[in-house]
Design a protein around this motif. Structure first.
Motif, PDB file in Angstrom:
ATOM      1  N   PHE A 168      24.241 -53.841 -30.612  1.00 26.18           N
ATOM      2  CA  PHE A 168      24.192 -54.403 -29.268  1.00 26.18           C
ATOM      3  C   PHE A 168      25.397 -55.299 -29.009  1.00 26.18           C
ATOM      4  O   PHE A 168      26.020 -55.250 -27.943  1.00 26.18           O
ATOM      5  N   GLU A 169      25.746 -56.139 -29.970  1.00 27.78           N
ATOM      6  CA  GLU A 169      26.902 -57.028 -29.811  1.00 27.78           C
ATOM      7  C   GLU A 169      28.188 -56.221 -29.631  1.00 27.78           C
ATOM      8  O   GLU A 169      29.031 -56.571 -28.798  1.00 27.78           O
ATOM      9  N   LYS A 170      28.326 -55.122 -30.392  1.00 24.94           N
ATOM     10  CA  LYS A 170      29.507 -54.272 -30.230  1.00 24.94           C
ATOM     11  C   LYS A 170      29.508 -53.607 -28.855  1.00 24.94           C
ATOM     12  O   LYS A 170      30.558 -53.476 -28.215  1.00 24.94           O
ATOM     13  N   ALA A 171      28.339 -53.210 -28.371  1.00 22.12           N
ATOM     14  CA  ALA A 171      28.245 -52.577 -27.050  1.00 22.12           C
ATOM     15  C   ALA A 171      28.692 -53.546 -25.956  1.00 22.12           C
ATOM     16  O   ALA A 171      29.293 -53.129 -24.961  1.00 22.12           O
ATOM     17  N   VAL A 172      28.394 -54.823 -26.122  1.00 21.97           N
ATOM     18  CA  VAL A 172      28.845 -55.827 -25.151  1.00 21.97           C
ATOM     19  C   VAL A 172      30.375 -55.877 -25.129  1.00 21.97           C
ATOM     20  O   VAL A 172      30.997 -55.896 -24.057  1.00 21.97           O
ATOM     21  N   VAL A 173      30.986 -55.886 -26.310  1.00 20.43           N
ATOM     22  CA  VAL A 173      32.458 -55.910 -26.387  1.00 20.43           C
ATOM     23  C   VAL A 173      33.035 -54.669 -25.711  1.00 20.43           C
ATOM     24  O   VAL A 173      33.957 -54.758 -24.896  1.00 20.43           O
ATOM     25  N   TYR A 174      32.489 -53.489 -26.034  1.00 16.37           N
ATOM     26  CA  TYR A 174      32.992 -52.250 -25.434  1.00 16.37           C
ATOM     27  C   TYR A 174      32.853 -52.278 -23.914  1.00 16.37           C
ATOM     28  O   TYR A 174      33.750 -51.841 -23.185  1.00 16.37           O
ATOM     29  N   SER A 175      31.724 -52.787 -23.431  1.00 19.53           N
ATOM     30  CA  SER A 175      31.470 -52.784 -21.991  1.00 19.53           C
ATOM     31  C   SER A 175      32.510 -53.582 -21.236  1.00 19.53           C
ATOM     32  O   SER A 175      32.904 -53.215 -20.120  1.00 19.53           O
ATOM     33  N   PHE A 176      32.972 -54.676 -21.809  1.00 20.24           N
ATOM     34  CA  PHE A 176      33.979 -55.496 -21.135  1.00 20.24           C
ATOM     35  C   PHE A 176      35.248 -54.701 -20.856  1.00 20.24           C
ATOM     36  O   PHE A 176      35.976 -55.011 -19.908  1.00 20.24           O
ATOM     37  N   PHE A 177      35.538 -53.690 -21.652  1.00 22.46           N
ATOM     38  CA  PHE A 177      36.766 -52.925 -21.486  1.00 22.46           C
ATOM     39  C   PHE A 177      36.639 -51.838 -20.429  1.00 22.46           C
ATOM     40  O   PHE A 177      37.618 -51.148 -20.137  1.00 22.46           O
ATOM     41  N   ALA A 178      35.438 -51.678 -19.843  1.00 26.62           N
ATOM     42  CA  ALA A 178      35.198 -50.596 -18.878  1.00 26.62           C
ATOM     43  C   ALA A 178      35.595 -49.269 -19.532  1.00 26.62           C
ATOM     44  O   ALA A 178      35.574 -49.145 -20.750  1.00 26.62           O
ATOM     45  N   SER A 179      35.941 -48.256 -18.748  1.00 26.78           N
ATOM     46  CA  SER A 179      36.272 -46.956 -19.327  1.00 26.78           C
ATOM     47  C   SER A 179      37.356 -46.281 -18.501  1.00 26.78           C
ATOM     48  O   SER A 179      37.368 -46.396 -17.274  1.00 26.78           O
ATOM     49  N   PRO A 180      38.272 -45.569 -19.162  1.00 27.64           N
ATOM     50  CA  PRO A 180      39.269 -44.808 -18.396  1.00 27.64           C
ATOM     51  C   PRO A 180      38.590 -43.799 -17.477  1.00 27.64           C
ATOM     52  O   PRO A 180      37.523 -43.268 -17.792  1.00 27.64           O
ATOM     53  N   THR A 181      39.199 -43.541 -16.349  1.00 27.92           N
ATOM     54  CA  THR A 181      38.693 -42.512 -15.447  1.00 27.92           C
ATOM     55  C   THR A 181      38.785 -41.153 -16.131  1.00 27.92           C
ATOM     56  O   THR A 181      39.812 -40.818 -16.721  1.00 27.92           O
ATOM     57  N   MET A 182      37.715 -40.395 -16.082  1.00 32.54           N
ATOM     58  CA  MET A 182      37.672 -39.084 -16.734  1.00 32.54           C
ATOM     59  C   MET A 182      38.060 -37.993 -15.736  1.00 32.54           C
ATOM     60  O   MET A 182      37.318 -37.682 -14.816  1.00 32.54           O
ATOM     61  N   ILE A 183      39.242 -37.437 -15.935  1.00 33.27           N
ATOM     62  CA  ILE A 183      39.741 -36.383 -15.049  1.00 33.27           C
ATOM     63  C   ILE A 183      39.179 -35.038 -15.491  1.00 33.27           C
ATOM     64  O   ILE A 183      39.207 -34.706 -16.668  1.00 33.27           O
ATOM     65  N   GLY A 184      38.669 -34.286 -14.537  1.00 30.94           N
ATOM     66  CA  GLY A 184      38.168 -32.955 -14.849  1.00 30.94           C
ATOM     67  C   GLY A 184      36.676 -32.891 -15.053  1.00 30.94           C
ATOM     68  O   GLY A 184      36.147 -31.829 -15.405  1.00 30.94           O
ATOM     69  N   THR A 185      35.967 -33.994 -14.850  1.00 35.70           N
ATOM     70  CA  THR A 185      34.519 -33.976 -15.032  1.00 35.70           C
ATOM     71  C   THR A 185      33.786 -33.549 -13.769  1.00 35.70           C
ATOM     72  O   THR A 185      32.609 -33.211 -13.812  1.00 35.70           O
ATOM     73  N   GLY A 186      34.470 -33.621 -12.629  1.00 37.31           N
ATOM     74  CA  GLY A 186      33.842 -33.195 -11.383  1.00 37.31           C
ATOM     75  C   GLY A 186      33.001 -34.255 -10.707  1.00 37.31           C
ATOM     76  O   GLY A 186      32.549 -34.062  -9.591  1.00 37.31           O
ATOM     77  N   ASN A 187      32.769 -35.413 -11.370  1.00 37.42           N
ATOM     78  CA  ASN A 187      31.983 -36.462 -10.715  1.00 37.42           C
ATOM     79  C   ASN A 187      32.918 -37.504 -10.120  1.00 37.42           C
ATOM     80  O   ASN A 187      34.125 -37.518 -10.376  1.00 37.42           O
ATOM     81  N   ARG A 188      32.359 -38.382  -9.332  1.00 42.44           N
ATOM     82  CA  ARG A 188      33.167 -39.378  -8.625  1.00 42.44           C
ATOM     83  C   ARG A 188      33.010 -40.773  -9.206  1.00 42.44           C
ATOM     84  O   ARG A 188      33.222 -41.760  -8.516  1.00 42.44           O
TER      85      ARG A 188
END
Length: 501
Positions: free
Chosen positions: A161-181
């Motif tokens: 859970f603590e690691k997930a908090v750290v990861y969440s702060f970094f958000a995520s790169p936009t995924m090109i080619g997934t078809g969602n918005r």
């Protein structure tokens, strides 16, 4: 050996904080070194109020090296290094300028005819990117071990859970080619039918949220007011954050009981993942929309504890700067880069169907927490957050994502009341065919659908998957036609199939 020694020395020294006071001193020193008449370029935040005793031959505004929130955090006796901008009819103006906007101004240095202030005779002024405010001091970025330590010295929960908090702060790169918005936002949520657990998570998230700059907080009100004690001028500034990176934590306890713990005005941002949402809910329902859209829908057994961390409070500007620097390196990913992840995700699905059987498949139907295609896209988002944190795509991160998914799946299956789980299985059995071969084919289709970029499966790909599982070609082709005729599958356009939900 020398490099390792230097790294140890760097880690041992006290990290210098990227504080507003330090930014102010650096800017003031820079301005004092520039000679009258020199042509320079400055970046900062535009304050659209006239300075004292301004002449009437042009428009005069102020430029500050500090963001609106940093101005408000300065002690009363701290340096406030403004520079006057003289904008005339000959000045070239481009972009959208407003009070509080990040701008880039170029011109000739001069003296302001009041006090000791300097003035820039502006030749060009344009709107700038708020991200640049955080990427000018890369030497003050934190190492991943430092960031982990800061969060783990603040929160008291399980390691994942603590690691997930750290990861969440970094958000995520936009995924090109997934078809969602979806944007680059992520959602970390805590679920439990226990008010103490939900409140403890909310209070811990609120503390972390309070340390973030005002510009990064997702709020309905986008203006802030500041009164300068030296110039005796009141400023009203709009949020300059045009980077797209925002964070949100529920503002009141009552939101924790809502279907989605966000107010109505923020619902579209939540569904479109246009912010990092850290939330908690007093429920464990498999068809919960918040759970279905969370990269990490944790069910915690015990309340979270936290304590104020002076070091984190001092180094939060460095924490934020590190996020922006890594975000600049990894702005987007093409989904085609993750073929290995897709293969391993499909294998993970197959293993869990063998272990949990219909319990797992029931949680994969539309609207459920492990809805097949949605969970794959969420897993890609989680992988993107990890890549930003780690600084590169490593094979071990793929296994880490699947391990987190496994922990989440085990939590949900073990925490759901047996009567509710059995009801889900019965609903699933009513949905699927009684014929074992059709049932097997639907399961194969769901695996293929889960890693599809647009939620559909190529007809040829489905046929080949059936053949690889032991079906004869003639039987497989007839079975596909029967699944369509009986309403389990439909063909939205030629050559593509989708599951009827």
């Amino acid at each position: 050996m020398v490099e390792e020694l230097l790294e140890l020395i760097r880690l041992e020294r006290k990290r210098e904080s990227l504080s507003p006071g330090e930014r102010a001193r650096e800017f003031q020193s820079k301005i004092q070194r520039i000679k009258i008449g020199d042509v320079i370029e400055l970046t900062g935040f535009l304050l659209m109020r006239e300075p004292p005793n301004s002449p009437r031959d042009a428009v005069y505004y102020l430029l500050s090296p500090l963001s609106p929130s940093e101005l408000g955090r300065l002690p009363k006796d701290a340096i406030r290094p403004y520079i006057v901008l003289r904008i005339s009819e000959n000045s070239k103006v481009s972009g959208r300028l407003y009070s509080g906007a990040m701008v880039r101004a170029r011109g000739r240095m001069g003296a302001y005819p009041w006090g000791t202030m300097r003035m820039l005779f502006v030749d060009e002024i344009s709107s700038g990117d708020y991200s640049a405010h955080w990427t000018v001091n890369p030497e003050l970025a934190l190492q991943k071990s430092e960031m982990e330590s800061l969060i783990m010295d603040t929160l008291y929960a399980n390691y994942d859970f603590e690691k997930a908090v750290v990861y969440s702060f970094f958000a995520s790169p936009t995924m090109i080619g997934t078809g969602n918005r979806w944007g680059e936002g992520v959602t970390l949520s805590v679920f439990k039918r226990d008010e103490k657990v939900a409140l403890s998570a909310w209070e811990a998230f609120r503390y972390l949220y309070s340390l973030l700059p005002w510009e990064l907080r997702l709020k309905r009100e986008t203006w802030i007011e500041y009164s300068d004690p030296l110039l005796d001028i009141d400023f009203r500034m709009k949020n300059p954050n045009n980077s797209g990176l925002f964070y949100y934590v529920p503002t009141s306890r009552t939101l924790l009981k809502k279907k989605v713990p966000v107010p109505k005005w923020a619902l579209s941002q939540f569904e479109g993942k246009r912010a990092v949402f850290l939330g908690a809910k007093e429920s464990v329902l498999p068809n919960d929309l918040t759970a279905r859209l969370s990269e990490s829908p944790f069910i915690l057994a015990e309340p979270i504890a936290y304590e104020r961390n002076r070091e984190l409070e001092e180094l939060m500007p460095n924490f934020v700067a590190t996020i922006f620097l890594e975000r600049m390196k990894f702005a987007s990913f093409n989904v085609g880069e993750f073929t290995e992840f897709r293969r391993k995700f499909e294998a993970w699905l197959a293993r869990n169907r063998m272990e949990y059987g219909e319990k797992f498949d029931a949680l994969r139907l539309g609207g459920m927490v492990f809805e097949t295609n949605t969970r794959y896209l969420l897993s890609l988002h989680l992988l993107g957050s990890m890549v930003r944190f780690e600084g590169k795509l490593k094979r071990g991160l793929i296994n880490d994502v699947l391990l987190i998914n496994q922990e989440l799946l085990d939590m949900w299956i073990n925490e759901l009341p047996p009567n509710l789980l059995m009801k889900l299985v019965r609903d699933y059995e009513r949905y699927i065919s009684a014929d074992k071969r059709s049932n097997m084919a639907i399961g194969i289709f769901m695996d293929l659908e889960s890693t599809s970029t647009d939620g559909s499966v190529d007809r040829i790909e489905f046929l080949e998957a059936l053949l690889s599982r032991g079906f004869r070609r003639e039987d497989a082709e007839k079975l596909i036609e029967r699944l369509i005729a009986e309403g389990y599958l439909y063909e939205p356009y030629a050559g593509k199939l989708r599951l009827v939900r």
